[in-house]
Design a protein around this motif. Sequence first.
Motif, PDB file in Angstrom:
ATOM      1  N   LEU A  17      -8.038  14.335  74.935  1.00 27.13           N
ATOM      2  CA  LEU A  17      -8.660  13.108  74.426  1.00 27.13           C
ATOM      3  C   LEU A  17      -7.874  11.874  74.860  1.00 27.13           C
ATOM      4  N   LEU A  18      -6.533  12.003  74.833  1.00 26.51           N
ATOM      5  CA  LEU A  18      -5.681  10.865  75.209  1.00 26.51           C
ATOM      6  C   LEU A  18      -5.815  10.544  76.697  1.00 26.51           C
ATOM      7  N   ILE A  19      -5.875  11.581  77.523  1.00 27.85           N
ATOM      8  CA  ILE A  19      -6.015  11.349  78.967  1.00 27.85           C
ATOM      9  C   ILE A  19      -7.369  10.696  79.254  1.00 27.85           C
ATOM     10  N   ASP A  20      -8.399  11.195  78.570  1.00 25.31           N
ATOM     11  CA  ASP A  20      -9.727  10.590  78.727  1.00 25.31           C
ATOM     12  C   ASP A  20      -9.691   9.121  78.308  1.00 25.31           C
ATOM     13  N   LEU A  21      -9.007   8.831  77.213  1.00 25.26           N
ATOM     14  CA  LEU A  21      -8.885   7.461  76.709  1.00 25.26           C
ATOM     15  C   LEU A  21      -8.181   6.570  77.741  1.00 25.26           C
ATOM     16  N   SER A  22      -7.086   7.067  78.283  1.00 21.26           N
ATOM     17  CA  SER A  22      -6.320   6.311  79.279  1.00 21.26           C
ATOM     18  C   SER A  22      -7.171   6.011  80.516  1.00 21.26           C
ATOM     19  N   HIS A  23      -7.916   7.018  80.976  1.00 18.96           N
ATOM     20  CA  HIS A  23      -8.730   6.843  82.185  1.00 18.96           C
ATOM     21  C   HIS A  23      -9.903   5.889  81.936  1.00 18.96           C
ATOM     22  N   ARG A  24     -10.473   5.974  80.727  1.00 19.16           N
ATOM     23  CA  ARG A  24     -11.591   5.094  80.384  1.00 19.16           C
ATOM     24  C   ARG A  24     -11.121   3.628  80.386  1.00 19.16           C
ATOM     25  N   ILE A  25      -9.953   3.381  79.773  1.00 14.62           N
ATOM     26  CA  ILE A  25      -9.419   2.007  79.728  1.00 14.62           C
ATOM     27  C   ILE A  25      -9.119   1.527  81.152  1.00 14.62           C
ATOM     28  N   HIS A  26      -8.579   2.451  81.969  1.00 11.91           N
ATOM     29  CA  HIS A  26      -8.243   2.113  83.357  1.00 11.91           C
ATOM     30  C   HIS A  26      -9.483   1.716  84.151  1.00 11.91           C
ATOM     31  N   SER A  27     -10.596   2.416  83.899  1.00 17.09           N
ATOM     32  CA  SER A  27     -11.802   2.144  84.692  1.00 17.09           C
ATOM     33  C   SER A  27     -12.614   0.982  84.112  1.00 17.09           C
TER      34      SER A  27
END
Length: 391
Positions: A17-27
């Motif tokens: 979930l955290l990795i998904d969160l990080s990638h979503r913010i990045h994109s």
Amino acid sequence: MTAKDGAREKMKSIEPLLIDLSHRIHSTPELGFEEEKASVWLSEMLDDAGFEVTKGVAGLPTAFVARAGSGPLHIGICAEYDCLPGIGHACGHNIIGASSVGAGIATAAIADELGLTVTVLGTPAEEVGNASGKIVMLEHGLFKGLHASMMVHPAPFDMAVMNLIAAAMFVVFYTGREAHASAFPAMGINPADSLTVAQVSLGLLRQHIRQTDRIHGFTTKGGDAPNIVPAHTSARYIIRSQTIEELDQLRGKVHRCFEAGAVATGSKCEIKGGDKPYAQMAHDLEMAALYRRNAEELGRVFPNLGPAVERFAASTDMGNVSQAVPSIHPAIGIDSMPAANHTPEFTAHCIKPAADKALFDGALAMAWTIADIATNESIRARLLSAPGAAA
Ligand SMILES: [Zn+2]
Ligand SMILES: [Zn+2]
């Protein structure tokens, strides 16, 4: 199971979930004070984990606080999530946001056992350089009652203690008078010349400032056409010094250089901003040492950087927090060399596997450091009685 095992287990369970969160913010890069999506995503995850979330604190729509636990030792974890203009998440604040949320949730899982309250502070607009999120939140008392605070920041390599110095960002506006640049130049007052004089003055000033001072900036408006003497020009600058006191001395000298540009041409000079600068970081060395040991336990390596970082100095509003509450701000490596922060190449690195690993390790190392603080009698007593407790 020890408290640290409990924190690790919690982190493992939320890692995807955290990795998904990080990638979503990045994109979905959002500039300072405009981080609508990021602040919602981060606070939603904390809300789902049982935190009591308050959004829009300190009059800032994209700031939030999220609290869990009820123990006497109260630790703050700062999340950042703003991007840079033009180059997206080139400072890796997507990793900071996700790792701070992860550290908060992992700490909440062991808070009762260790007598802790944990607050994740959603602090917008770290990159704006003046009157930023943490500064406004400090003014509104949102760090009051905290005994310690922390965050980790992505970088090319791990550093327990970074050289973080004071900084002020301001904008300079010159106003002159338009004229035909060829037919009637004598009728003009040229504020582009003011900028040239100011930049020459700054160049000469560099001989007479401390080696640790910095002056950097550029022209943001130079005119519209070479056949029009412009009426308006502007520039944006940052000045930095080891301390807020030295910064005040530098500011006077730098402002005089800009005033010289107005004197020379007869234009008017107005300087806006720089009134709420970033303070130097006062590292809590005991906490920094605990963090380093925990990060090493996770397999992280703190290279002996030597001359490679001799000139390294950056600034953050976490410095202002550290002047009020004992704090740490370690760097966490994302294996990006030769790319470093504030470049598009670094942006690309901020969602690679090494960045995702830094997110996990940084979060868990923070949670473990908090566990150490809570269980080490002398540190716990020092923090509970620290003057910063009432900051
Ligand atoms: Zn940055
Ligand atoms: Zn940053």
